[in-house]
Every structure is written in C-alpha cells, then in structure tokens.
Design a protein around this motif. Structure first.
Motif, PDB file in Angstrom:
ATOM      1  N   LYS A 148     -20.625  -5.680  -2.694  1.00 16.99           N
ATOM      2  CA  LYS A 148     -19.589  -5.491  -1.556  1.00 16.99           C
ATOM      3  C   LYS A 148     -20.019  -5.716  -0.609  1.00 16.99           C
ATOM      4  O   LYS A 148     -19.397  -5.434   0.363  1.00 16.99           O
ATOM      5  CB  LYS A 148     -21.271  -4.011  -1.513  1.00 16.99           C
ATOM      6  CG  LYS A 148     -20.530  -3.198  -2.446  1.00 16.99           C
ATOM      7  CD  LYS A 148     -21.476  -1.845  -2.081  1.00 16.99           C
ATOM      8  CE  LYS A 148     -21.206  -1.268  -3.786  1.00 16.99           C
ATOM      9  NZ  LYS A 148     -22.225  -0.047  -3.211  1.00 16.99           N
ATOM     10  N   LYS A 186     -15.785  -9.166   1.365  1.00 18.93           N
ATOM     11  CA  LYS A 186     -14.700  -8.574   1.424  1.00 18.93           C
ATOM     12  C   LYS A 186     -13.604  -8.209   0.562  1.00 18.93           C
ATOM     13  O   LYS A 186     -12.801  -8.757  -0.111  1.00 18.93           O
ATOM     14  CB  LYS A 186     -14.069  -9.112   2.660  1.00 18.93           C
ATOM     15  CG  LYS A 186     -12.872  -8.819   3.587  1.00 18.93           C
ATOM     16  CD  LYS A 186     -12.064  -9.618   4.254  1.00 18.93           C
ATOM     17  CE  LYS A 186     -11.023  -8.270   5.235  1.00 18.93           C
ATOM     18  NZ  LYS A 186     -10.185  -9.420   5.850  1.00 18.93           N
ATOM     19  N   THR A 187     -13.369  -6.676   0.398  1.00 18.24           N
ATOM     20  CA  THR A 187     -12.106  -6.644  -0.700  1.00 18.24           C
ATOM     21  C   THR A 187     -11.049  -6.427   0.291  1.00 18.24           C
ATOM     22  O   THR A 187     -11.005  -5.896   1.899  1.00 18.24           O
ATOM     23  CB  THR A 187     -12.591  -5.144  -0.762  1.00 18.24           C
ATOM     24  OG1 THR A 187     -12.662  -4.303  -0.335  1.00 18.24           O
ATOM     25  CG2 THR A 187     -13.772  -4.963  -1.645  1.00 18.24           C
ATOM     26  N   SER A 188      -9.726  -6.203  -0.910  1.00 15.95           N
ATOM     27  CA  SER A 188      -9.053  -6.600  -0.031  1.00 15.95           C
ATOM     28  C   SER A 188      -8.150  -5.555   0.902  1.00 15.95           C
ATOM     29  O   SER A 188      -8.498  -4.189  -0.198  1.00 15.95           O
ATOM     30  CB  SER A 188      -6.776  -6.655  -1.241  1.00 15.95           C
ATOM     31  OG  SER A 188      -5.574  -6.331  -0.977  1.00 15.95           O
ATOM     32  N   ASN A 189      -7.971  -5.270   1.986  1.00 11.63           N
ATOM     33  CA  ASN A 189      -7.164  -3.969   2.112  1.00 11.63           C
ATOM     34  C   ASN A 189      -5.493  -3.929   2.387  1.00 11.63           C
ATOM     35  O   ASN A 189      -5.325  -3.099   2.833  1.00 11.63           O
ATOM     36  CB  ASN A 189      -7.100  -3.614   3.740  1.00 11.63           C
ATOM     37  CG  ASN A 189      -6.841  -5.079   4.603  1.00 11.63           C
ATOM     38  OD1 ASN A 189      -6.339  -5.359   4.064  1.00 11.63           O
ATOM     39  ND2 ASN A 189      -6.675  -4.952   6.046  1.00 11.63           N
ATOM     40  N   PRO A 238     -11.666  -5.386  -9.397  1.00  9.14           N
ATOM     41  CA  PRO A 238     -11.875  -5.975  -8.085  1.00  9.14           C
ATOM     42  C   PRO A 238     -11.040  -6.869  -7.331  1.00  9.14           C
ATOM     43  O   PRO A 238     -10.729  -7.538  -8.186  1.00  9.14           O
ATOM     44  CB  PRO A 238     -13.793  -6.046  -7.881  1.00  9.14           C
ATOM     45  CG  PRO A 238     -14.159  -5.871  -9.365  1.00  9.14           C
ATOM     46  CD  PRO A 238     -12.985  -5.674 -10.139  1.00  9.14           C
ATOM     47  N   VAL A 239     -10.069  -6.772  -5.912  1.00  8.41           N
ATOM     48  CA  VAL A 239      -9.406  -7.656  -5.101  1.00  8.41           C
ATOM     49  C   VAL A 239     -10.151  -7.616  -3.915  1.00  8.41           C
ATOM     50  O   VAL A 239     -10.359  -6.793  -2.820  1.00  8.41           O
ATOM     51  CB  VAL A 239      -8.098  -6.771  -5.279  1.00  8.41           C
ATOM     52  CG1 VAL A 239      -7.314  -7.562  -4.452  1.00  8.41           C
ATOM     53  CG2 VAL A 239      -7.841  -6.254  -6.451  1.00  8.41           C
ATOM     54  N   TYR A 240     -10.501  -9.207  -4.595  1.00 11.19           N
ATOM     55  CA  TYR A 240     -11.255  -9.770  -3.113  1.00 11.19           C
ATOM     56  C   TYR A 240      -9.889 -10.430  -2.044  1.00 11.19           C
ATOM     57  O   TYR A 240      -9.294 -10.735  -2.482  1.00 11.19           O
ATOM     58  CB  TYR A 240     -12.414 -10.392  -3.207  1.00 11.19           C
ATOM     59  CG  TYR A 240     -13.205 -10.062  -4.278  1.00 11.19           C
ATOM     60  CD1 TYR A 240     -14.437  -9.279  -3.813  1.00 11.19           C
ATOM     61  CD2 TYR A 240     -13.453 -10.281  -6.063  1.00 11.19           C
ATOM     62  CE1 TYR A 240     -15.521  -8.792  -4.942  1.00 11.19           C
ATOM     63  CE2 TYR A 240     -14.291  -9.779  -7.127  1.00 11.19           C
ATOM     64  CZ  TYR A 240     -15.598  -9.238  -6.419  1.00 11.19           C
ATOM     65  OH  TYR A 240     -16.344  -8.514  -7.541  1.00 11.19           O
ATOM     66  N   SER A 241     -10.690 -10.486  -0.788  1.00 11.18           N
ATOM     67  CA  SER A 241     -10.304 -10.975  -0.158  1.00 11.18           C
ATOM     68  C   SER A 241     -10.890 -11.755   1.524  1.00 11.18           C
ATOM     69  O   SER A 241     -12.080 -11.809   1.009  1.00 11.18           O
ATOM     70  CB  SER A 241      -9.320 -10.162   0.936  1.00 11.18           C
ATOM     71  OG  SER A 241      -8.259 -10.099   2.110  1.00 11.18           O
ATOM     72  N   SER A 273      -5.591 -12.278  -0.896  1.00  8.91           N
ATOM     73  CA  SER A 273      -6.396 -11.385  -1.604  1.00  8.91           C
ATOM     74  C   SER A 273      -6.268 -11.966  -3.232  1.00  8.91           C
ATOM     75  O   SER A 273      -5.153 -12.634  -3.650  1.00  8.91           O
ATOM     76  CB  SER A 273      -5.997 -10.253  -1.716  1.00  8.91           C
ATOM     77  OG  SER A 273      -5.911  -9.179  -0.445  1.00  8.91           O
ATOM     78  N   ALA A 300      -7.304 -11.503  -7.819  1.00  6.51           N
ATOM     79  CA  ALA A 300      -8.819 -10.754  -8.644  1.00  6.51           C
ATOM     80  C   ALA A 300      -8.690 -11.715 -10.098  1.00  6.51           C
ATOM     81  O   ALA A 300      -7.386 -12.344 -10.274  1.00  6.51           O
ATOM     82  CB  ALA A 300      -6.834  -9.212  -9.145  1.00  6.51           C
TER      83      ALA A 300
END
Length: 190
Positions: free
Chosen positions: A26, A29-32, A44-47, A52, A54
């Motif tokens: 957590k 940073k996840t994608s906004n 999960p899509v990280y950024s 970003s 996946a």
C-alpha cells in the motif's frame, strides 16, 4: 510526417538511502488515472512520476486473456502502442478492451501526455530456477539498498514480491535476473 514528442531525460545522482522505506504494498503509489481488470478481476495499477504500470502474470494461454483499461479521466485522443496490436476488441468512452492470446505488452498513451501513459505487461509465469543466489518470495516487500551481483548470480523475484533498491554489477558474467515480481526504484528519487 509525424512529429514525435521526446520525453526529457533527467539524470539522477545515486542516493545512498531511499527517500522512504517500503513497508507494505500500500505504500506504493497506485494510479489515479486507471483501473485495469483481467478477465473481470481488478489488478493493481502502480504509478510513479513518469507513468503507470500493471504487471499481469498468466499461468498459461489456453484461453485468451481479456484486459480492460478504464480511464478515470476524459481523454480526447489515445494511442495504443504498438500500433499494429490486432486484438483491440472494444473501445468505449473511457474504456478499452484488449485480448492477449500470448505474452505481450502495450502502452496506452492518452492525449500525448507521457506522464499519463499506462504500460501493461502480460507474461507467462516464470518458475524459480533450481539455483538461486537471491530469492524474493511473494507477499513480501524487500528493501535491499544497493545490491551488487557477482558472476554466476541468479536473482529470482516471484510474482507478488516487490524488491526496492538498486542492482549493479561490474565485470560480471552469466548473471540472471528473472521472475514475475516487481523491481521498484520509485522511492529512490523524487
């Protein structure tokens, strides 16, 4: 003739310590900008500050893998690279569905905004080699700092493992870095 936008190269000085330690997935940073679903299940899509991403791992390709990209923002013009990707099955107002029948990768580039690009990697599960110098197991986050690999070293990052740090080698032969996990360096620079 097409005009190309070149992303500026920003050299970074090697830091001795990360800006922060990863303690849980957590803390990544996840994608906004995006939601990604694989066969109907969210992944999960990280950024980071550049894009970003996946990472989709598939046991086999007996059945096609359906990847749905849902944009959280409105874009007027998007490009999917490679341009010859033939398996785009549906394009909606904010979503695109792509079918993968084999390993591959695409980049979703909206409105020429390179920092909003979404990289999707679909790969077959990679099993652990018989000999490993370094094995990073799923469900864990590893803060390795600076790891120097020597000749013959094998590093395996299992799917679901996140390794934070830098890896280097000098005059080393027969190195192997493999697996489906994530090697993350986003907490080492601003």
């Amino acid at each position: 003739m097409t005009d190309f936008i070149k992303q500026e190269f920003i050299p970074c000085v090697r830091k001795e310590k990360p800006l922060w330690e990863l303690s849980k997935a957590k803390t990544l940073k996840t994608s906004n900008c995006y939601i990604v679903r694989v066969n109907g299940v969210a992944v999960p899509v990280y950024s980071n500050m550049f894009f970003s991403f996946a990472n989709i791992v598939v046991a086999d390709f007996h059945c096609p893998v359906q990847v749905e990209i849902i944009a959280k923002k409105n874009y007027t013009n998007a490009v999917i690279r490679p341009l010859d990707h033939e398996e785009i099955t549906e394009i909606g107002d904010r979503n695109i569905t792509i079918v993968f029948s084999k390993e591959g990768r695409i980049v979703f580039e909206p409105d020429g905004i390179l920092t909003d690009a979404l990289y999707i990697l679909v790969s077959r599960y990679i099993p652990c080699p018989a000999h490993c110098s370094y094995k990073f197991e799923k469900g864990h986050i590893y803060n390795i700092g600076h790891l120097k690999l020597q000749s013959g070293d094998v590093m395996y990052i299992e799917s679901g493992a996140i390794v934070s740090g830098t890896i280097e080698s000098s005059h080393a032969d027969n190195l192997l870095i493999t697996g489906n996990g994530i090697l993350y360096n986003g907490n080492w620079h601003k």
